[in-house]
Write a protein that holds these residues in place. Structure first.
Motif, PDB file in Angstrom:
ATOM      1  N   THR A   1      16.018 -17.832  86.448  1.00  0.00           N
ATOM      2  CA  THR A   1      16.435 -18.877  85.510  1.00  0.00           C
ATOM      3  C   THR A   1      17.734 -18.562  84.774  1.00  0.00           C
ATOM      4  N   THR A   2      18.166 -17.304  84.764  1.00  0.00           N
ATOM      5  CA  THR A   2      19.401 -16.950  84.055  1.00  0.00           C
ATOM      6  C   THR A   2      20.439 -16.318  84.963  1.00  0.00           C
ATOM      7  N   GLY A   3      20.025 -15.797  86.136  1.00  0.00           N
ATOM      8  CA  GLY A   3      20.968 -15.143  87.028  1.00  0.00           C
ATOM      9  C   GLY A   3      21.321 -13.735  86.624  1.00  0.00           C
ATOM     10  N   VAL A   4      20.657 -13.170  85.619  1.00  0.00           N
ATOM     11  CA  VAL A   4      20.922 -11.804  85.156  1.00  0.00           C
ATOM     12  C   VAL A   4      19.704 -10.943  85.453  1.00  0.00           C
ATOM     13  N   PHE A   5      19.914  -9.852  86.186  1.00  0.00           N
ATOM     14  CA  PHE A   5      18.821  -8.931  86.464  1.00  0.00           C
ATOM     15  C   PHE A   5      18.703  -7.971  85.287  1.00  0.00           C
ATOM     16  N   ASN A   6      17.532  -7.951  84.667  1.00  0.00           N
ATOM     17  CA  ASN A   6      17.339  -7.213  83.422  1.00  0.00           C
ATOM     18  C   ASN A   6      16.793  -5.814  83.698  1.00  0.00           C
ATOM     19  N   PHE A   7      17.681  -4.826  83.740  1.00  0.00           N
ATOM     20  CA  PHE A   7      17.242  -3.449  83.925  1.00  0.00           C
ATOM     21  C   PHE A   7      16.471  -2.935  82.709  1.00  0.00           C
ATOM     22  N   ALA A   8      16.620  -3.587  81.567  1.00  0.00           N
ATOM     23  CA  ALA A   8      15.936  -3.149  80.355  1.00  0.00           C
ATOM     24  C   ALA A   8      14.561  -3.793  80.201  1.00  0.00           C
ATOM     25  N   HIS A   9      14.081  -4.472  81.243  1.00  0.00           N
ATOM     26  CA  HIS A   9      12.799  -5.170  81.155  1.00  0.00           C
ATOM     27  C   HIS A   9      11.666  -4.193  80.822  1.00  0.00           C
ATOM     28  N   GLY A  10      11.628  -3.066  81.518  1.00  0.00           N
ATOM     29  CA  GLY A  10      10.591  -2.072  81.246  1.00  0.00           C
ATOM     30  C   GLY A  10      10.736  -1.444  79.877  1.00  0.00           C
ATOM     31  N   ALA A  11      11.985  -1.287  79.413  1.00  0.00           N
ATOM     32  CA  ALA A  11      12.201  -0.713  78.086  1.00  0.00           C
ATOM     33  C   ALA A  11      11.673  -1.636  76.996  1.00  0.00           C
ATOM     34  N   ALA A  12      11.756  -2.951  77.220  1.00  0.00           N
ATOM     35  CA  ALA A  12      11.175  -3.886  76.256  1.00  0.00           C
ATOM     36  C   ALA A  12       9.663  -3.705  76.178  1.00  0.00           C
ATOM     37  N   GLY A  13       9.017  -3.520  77.346  1.00  0.00           N
ATOM     38  CA  GLY A  13       7.581  -3.246  77.346  1.00  0.00           C
ATOM     39  C   GLY A  13       7.261  -1.928  76.678  1.00  0.00           C
ATOM     40  N   MET A  14       8.101  -0.917  76.904  1.00  0.00           N
ATOM     41  CA  MET A  14       7.906   0.383  76.260  1.00  0.00           C
ATOM     42  C   MET A  14       7.976   0.262  74.745  1.00  0.00           C
ATOM     43  N   LEU A  15       8.968  -0.462  74.257  1.00  0.00           N
ATOM     44  CA  LEU A  15       9.123  -0.621  72.810  1.00  0.00           C
ATOM     45  C   LEU A  15       7.938  -1.388  72.228  1.00  0.00           C
ATOM     46  N   ALA A  16       7.436  -2.371  72.967  1.00  0.00           N
ATOM     47  CA  ALA A  16       6.262  -3.112  72.497  1.00  0.00           C
ATOM     48  C   ALA A  16       5.041  -2.209  72.429  1.00  0.00           C
ATOM     49  N   ALA A  17       4.876  -1.316  73.408  1.00  0.00           N
ATOM     50  CA  ALA A  17       3.739  -0.404  73.401  1.00  0.00           C
ATOM     51  C   ALA A  17       3.795   0.528  72.196  1.00  0.00           C
ATOM     52  N   PHE A  18       4.967   1.074  71.901  1.00  0.00           N
ATOM     53  CA  PHE A  18       5.105   1.950  70.737  1.00  0.00           C
ATOM     54  C   PHE A  18       4.838   1.187  69.446  1.00  0.00           C
ATOM     55  N   THR A  19       5.354  -0.048  69.372  1.00  0.00           N
ATOM     56  CA  THR A  19       5.131  -0.847  68.166  1.00  0.00           C
ATOM     57  C   THR A  19       3.647  -1.167  67.995  1.00  0.00           C
ATOM     58  N   TYR A  20       2.979  -1.491  69.088  1.00  0.00           N
ATOM     59  CA  TYR A  20       1.540  -1.762  69.035  1.00  0.00           C
ATOM     60  C   TYR A  20       0.779  -0.515  68.578  1.00  0.00           C
ATOM     61  N   TRP A  21       1.165   0.662  69.061  1.00  0.00           N
ATOM     62  CA  TRP A  21       0.521   1.907  68.604  1.00  0.00           C
ATOM     63  C   TRP A  21       0.746   2.099  67.109  1.00  0.00           C
ATOM     64  N   GLN A  22       1.979   1.841  66.652  1.00  0.00           N
ATOM     65  CA  GLN A  22       2.284   2.035  65.236  1.00  0.00           C
ATOM     66  C   GLN A  22       1.437   1.116  64.355  1.00  0.00           C
TER      67      GLN A  22
END
Length: 703
Positions: free
Chosen positions: A31-52
């Motif tokens: 839908t945007t034409g941009v491949f997001n290499f940071a996609h997994g990092a967003a999930g990682m940050l969400a996991a840390f925030t959920y733990w906090q």
């Protein structure tokens, strides 16, 4: 059979998570034409925030989930959309670098906020409830919820994309944003919705997988490699095939963990299996037209013989200055300016000239370091070209199967190759192959001796720094010669249009193999030099995550300029380490700076080096200014050698003198141009001034 079923359930659970994360990746790309290499990092940050929220602060699980998935993840998705929008018109490397910068930056942010040395276990959902059974296999409630969520995501995305107007707008914007706007739709809003949904899916996947793995920033962020594989199964556009790919990857990991033989050579294979499968999938599956085709290609400057020679000489002089004014401890810290500069220079012919994006250059540098360590154990000089040759051979081997890859697929393939080296090849013990004994990092560190220059053993930091500076200068001369040659013009043509290049009789295979081999040999040289300066190195120093900041700074500096190597080494090693030395509390901030620089690429897509070159043109063209600077440098260098001033004082004086003389030379040049420019060109060839209106009024008063 019971064991097989149990591993199958674990594999399907993991596959469900990969499917969730991979579907978000496909949604964003289609839908945007941009491949997001940071996609997994967003999930990682969400996991840390959920733990906090849940463990650190004791919030109820439902509240924490709502905050992360419904508030923080959408806000982060909007922020990413704002960052990416300015670079969507740029070249492939520039578009990729923004999401790679986000990946590097988010890992640095997570390590800054959450101490990586402290364990952070997460409890699975409904861990207090008894698991239910399917046959003889036990299924936990967390596993059941994970599979159910994956099914719900698949159904929901299908309905959204193909049964709603919003979905049609999202799919149409990447093909022709202007045409979508004419229909009354809002392409910006459609892209924003895609980024929000994609980020929410990444966050959901990160929270679901966090209880089953260690909460480590780099490990969680690179779990996305498995989701990359699932997305490639779907050719970055098919959600059903993405889910099928996730099942293949999840079950493969699970069954390898259960049935892989106990062998010292195989444990790394299980860790590298998703990356290996990704590489194979890229080669086997047909790929459609890449979304978001390059709309703008940066010009590649043609370096002159005289200018290149002067720059190479200045590089050697700079190395001599640092070697004489820095202490032994500072030489260890700042010596890699030139060795990592050689590694960064390897991006110029590959990405700058040929347009081939590679994320494995530091891994290839690791191959050069290993070869030098074993073949040059006593400093034999012939081992240095041997290290370059072997690294070049590996680069050529990468290019052959990657012939059919380009753009995003090439970046994915080289990233997968780097992960395979990190997790498997570099961890292997020594072995014999066809009668040849092969040793790598020996599952630890390897010693890196200095070279023996015809009986002169280079051992101390000053000698090795000068040697690295000379090697960088020679590499610059070689890369500049390639750019001026017929082969260099062929590489530029290859970058501009691979189809046109092949139509006019050019061999894509030969061109790619040659440029990959040439680039890899430069990286191998840089790795050997870096190892010499570090005295001993480990495999972790050459992994994918360690190479991302170097790639970012190289792209920010400018991929097409031969000065990019020295700029990258200086910018990455010099100011960052100096800032930490002056203020140790800035260490985490310094780790974040390369990511911030990459995110800001949209403001200066041509690179920093060409801009700096234009800013210093007036100084370089003013003989008086150059002579004054050289005189001040020589006097300061003499005072430093005599012990009258310190090394850092000398460097500061040089910087102050250089900038002061640049300002003076620029003012003189502006005044000279003001006299020479006819009145009709005021405001065009020079800026309009407040006094110009009065001058024009007086000049026309008598007419």
């Amino acid at each position: 059979m019971d064991q097989f079923l149990a591993f199958g359930i674990v594999g399907l659970t993991t596959a469900a998570i990969y499917a969730i994360v991979g579907s978000g990746l496909v949604l964003t790309y289609t839908t945007t034409g941009v491949f997001n290499f940071a996609h997994g990092a967003a999930g990682m940050l969400a996991a840390f925030t959920y733990w906090q929220l849940t463990v650190g602060w004791g919030w109820p699980v439902p509240v924490a989930l709502a905050v992360v998935l419904l508030v923080l993840a959408p806000a982060f998705g909007v922020l990413v959309e704002l960052m990416v929008r300015p670079v969507q018109r740029l070249g492939e490397a520039e578009r990729l670098v923004v999401t790679v910068a986000l990946l590097s930056g988010l890992i640095a942010v997570a390590r800054w906020i959450w101490d990586p040395n402290l364990p952070r276990p997460l409890t699975p959902f409904f861990a207090d409830k008894e698991p239910f059974r399917i046959g003889s296999a036990a299924v936990t409630w967390h596993q059941a919820i994970t599979v159910a969520v994956a099914v719900a995501v698949a159904v929901g995305l299908r309905i959204l994309l193909y049964s709603t107007r919003t979905g049609a707008e999202m799919r149409a914007t990447v093909d022709d944003r202007a045409l979508v706007g004419l229909t009354g739709a809002n392409p910006v809003r459609a892209n924003r919705i895609a980024w929000v949904l994609g980020t929410q899916l990444a966050a959901l996947g990160g929270i679901l997988i966090a209880p089953t793995v260690t909460l480590d920033a780099a490990q969680l962020a690179l779990l996305i490699v498995s989701a990359y594989t699932a997305a490639v199964f779907g050719r970055l556009r098919s959600l059903p095939l993405t889910f099928l790919g996730a099942i293949v990857v999840g079950c493969l990991e699970s069954y390898l963990a259960g049935y892989l033989p106990q062998n010292p050579y195989l444990p790394g294979l299980r860790l590298a299996a998703p990356a290996l499968l990704l590489f194979l999938a890229l080669l086997v599956f047909p790929h459609g037209r890449l979304r978001g085709k390059t709309a703008r290609l940066a010009a590649v400057p043609l370096p002159t013989v005289r200018g290149t020679a002067i720059f190479a000489g200045a590089t050697v002089v700079f190395a001599l200055m640092l070697a004489t004014v820095l202490g032994e401890a500072d030489l260890v810290t700042y010596g890699p300016i030139f060795s990592l500069g050689v590694v960064a220079l390897s991006y110029v012919p590959l990405a700058g000239y040929a347009g081939q994006v590679s994320l494995c250059q530091l891994s290839l540098a690791g191959i050069g370091a290993v070869v030098w360590s074993h073949l040059g154990a006593h400093g034999q000089l012939w081992a240095l070209p041997a290290a370059m040759a072997i690294a070049g051979l590996v680069g050529a081997l990468i290019a052959v199967p990657a012939l059919r890859l380009s753009g995003v697929y090439m970046a994915l393939g080289t990233a997968a190759f780097a992960v395979i080296l990190d997790r498997w090849i570099f961890t292997l013990p020594s072995f014999d192959l066809l009668g040849v004994h092969i040793a790598l990092f020996e599952q630890g560190s390897v010693e890196m001796p200095g070279p023996d220059l015809f009986g002169w053993k280079l051992d101390d930091g000053a000698e090795l720094l000068v040697f690295a500076g000379v090697c960088l200068a020679l590499a610059v001369l070689g890369v500049a010669a390639v750019r001026r040659s017929r082969y260099g013009r062929r590489l530029i043509a290859l970058r501009d249009s691979e189809a046109a290049y092949a139509t006019l009789g050019g061999s894509l295979l030969a061109a790619r193999v040659a440029v990959f081999a040439f680039s890899a040999s430069i990286a191998g040289l840089g790795g050997a030099l870096y190892g010499m300066q570090q005295r001993s190195v480990t495999a972790e120093q050459f992994n994918l995550v360690a190479g991302l900041p170097i790639f970012l700074v190289a792209v920010v500096g400018g991929l097409g300029v031969v000065g990019g190597g020295l700029f990258t080494g200086t910018a990455y090693i010099g100011p960052l380490n100096a800032l930490v030395a002056l203020a140790p509390w800035t260490q985490n901030l310094v780790a974040l700076l390369p990511g911030l620089a990459g995110v800001g690429l949209g403001g200066n897509p041509d690179g920093v080096v060409p801009r700096l070159r234009r800013q210093w043109d007036a100084f370089l063209g003013n003989r008086l200014a150059v002579s004054a600077f050289l005189a001040a440098t020589a006097i300061g260098w003499g005072l430093c050698a005599a012990g009258l001033i310190g090394g850092w004082t000398f460097l500061v004086v040089c910087l102050v003198a250089g900038f002061a003389l640049r300002i003076w030379a620029s003012a003189k040049a502006d005044a000279r141009r003001a006299v020479d420019i006819p009145v009709e060109w005021w405001g065009i060839r020079r800026p309009w001034r407040s006094t110009d209106k009065e001058v024009l009024a007086r000049g026309t008063a008598g007419s």
